[in-house]
Design a protein around this motif. Sequence first.
Motif, PDB file in Angstrom:
ATOM      1  N   GLU A  14      -5.365  -4.146  -4.909  1.00 50.40           N
ATOM      2  CA  GLU A  14      -4.580  -3.068  -4.306  1.00 50.40           C
ATOM      3  C   GLU A  14      -3.251  -2.817  -5.014  1.00 50.40           C
ATOM      4  O   GLU A  14      -2.746  -1.702  -5.010  1.00 50.40           O
ATOM      5  N   PHE A  15      -2.677  -3.839  -5.609  1.00 60.12           N
ATOM      6  CA  PHE A  15      -1.391  -3.653  -6.292  1.00 60.12           C
ATOM      7  C   PHE A  15      -1.529  -2.644  -7.432  1.00 60.12           C
ATOM      8  O   PHE A  15      -0.692  -1.762  -7.584  1.00 60.12           O
ATOM      9  N   ASP A  16      -2.588  -2.767  -8.216  1.00 63.42           N
ATOM     10  CA  ASP A  16      -2.827  -1.814  -9.304  1.00 63.42           C
ATOM     11  C   ASP A  16      -3.403  -0.498  -8.782  1.00 63.42           C
ATOM     12  O   ASP A  16      -2.946   0.582  -9.162  1.00 63.42           O
ATOM     13  N   ALA A  17      -4.384  -0.583  -7.896  1.00 63.36           N
ATOM     14  CA  ALA A  17      -5.078   0.620  -7.428  1.00 63.36           C
ATOM     15  C   ALA A  17      -4.136   1.592  -6.719  1.00 63.36           C
ATOM     16  O   ALA A  17      -4.300   2.804  -6.832  1.00 63.36           O
ATOM     17  N   PHE A  18      -3.157   1.075  -5.998  1.00 66.29           N
ATOM     18  CA  PHE A  18      -2.259   1.937  -5.232  1.00 66.29           C
ATOM     19  C   PHE A  18      -0.833   1.930  -5.771  1.00 66.29           C
ATOM     20  O   PHE A  18       0.097   2.365  -5.104  1.00 66.29           O
ATOM     21  N   ARG A  19      -0.663   1.411  -6.993  1.00 65.05           N
ATOM     22  CA  ARG A  19       0.645   1.379  -7.665  1.00 65.05           C
ATOM     23  C   ARG A  19       1.713   0.731  -6.777  1.00 65.05           C
ATOM     24  O   ARG A  19       2.805   1.258  -6.594  1.00 65.05           O
ATOM     25  N   PHE A  48      12.244 -14.686  -0.282  1.00 66.70           N
ATOM     26  CA  PHE A  48      11.180 -13.925   0.363  1.00 66.70           C
ATOM     27  C   PHE A  48      11.112 -12.517  -0.209  1.00 66.70           C
ATOM     28  O   PHE A  48      12.141 -11.865  -0.407  1.00 66.70           O
ATOM     29  N   LYS A  49       9.904 -12.043  -0.443  1.00 68.23           N
ATOM     30  CA  LYS A  49       9.651 -10.645  -0.786  1.00 68.23           C
ATOM     31  C   LYS A  49       8.430 -10.234   0.008  1.00 68.23           C
ATOM     32  O   LYS A  49       7.388 -10.878  -0.080  1.00 68.23           O
ATOM     33  N   VAL A  69       4.073  -8.407  -5.112  1.00 70.93           N
ATOM     34  CA  VAL A  69       4.956  -9.359  -4.435  1.00 70.93           C
ATOM     35  C   VAL A  69       4.211 -10.655  -4.072  1.00 70.93           C
ATOM     36  O   VAL A  69       4.682 -11.426  -3.261  1.00 70.93           O
ATOM     37  N   ARG A  70       3.060 -10.861  -4.712  1.00 72.62           N
ATOM     38  CA  ARG A  70       2.289 -12.067  -4.387  1.00 72.62           C
ATOM     39  C   ARG A  70       3.089 -13.320  -4.695  1.00 72.62           C
ATOM     40  O   ARG A  70       3.776 -13.400  -5.706  1.00 72.62           O
ATOM     41  N   GLN A  71       2.980 -14.285  -3.797  1.00 70.94           N
ATOM     42  CA  GLN A  71       3.601 -15.584  -3.998  1.00 70.94           C
ATOM     43  C   GLN A  71       2.885 -16.585  -3.106  1.00 70.94           C
ATOM     44  O   GLN A  71       2.173 -16.208  -2.186  1.00 70.94           O
TER      45      GLN A  71
END
Length: 99
Positions: free
Chosen positions: A60-65, A26-27, A69-71
């Motif tokens: 959002e992962f790129d936009a907000f740095r 889990f992450k 953790v997508r899985q």
Amino acid sequence: MEGAITWARFDDRNGLLESVITADRFKVLTRAPATPADPVPTLGTSVRQAGRLYSVGSYEFDAFRLPDVRQSWLVLAAEQVGPDNVMVDVEPVEFRFNV
């Protein structure tokens, strides 16, 4: 969830302490209201946290740095616990396609 902090920061733009908790496979990305005076957890710190599950737009992962953790998740059970809340039992899965 009980696990270890593997990434953490205070984001002064939104007043949130953001962290990744890792436990076995889990992450999860977590967020909590905070102030600049609140300590940022040390990596490797053991924590236990309960919370709500939200979906995050892939941009959002790129936009907000944020760490990605997508899985994929397998939902084992789901129960309506209020008009806007569902309690779910999930586990992460790795899909493998035979080519």
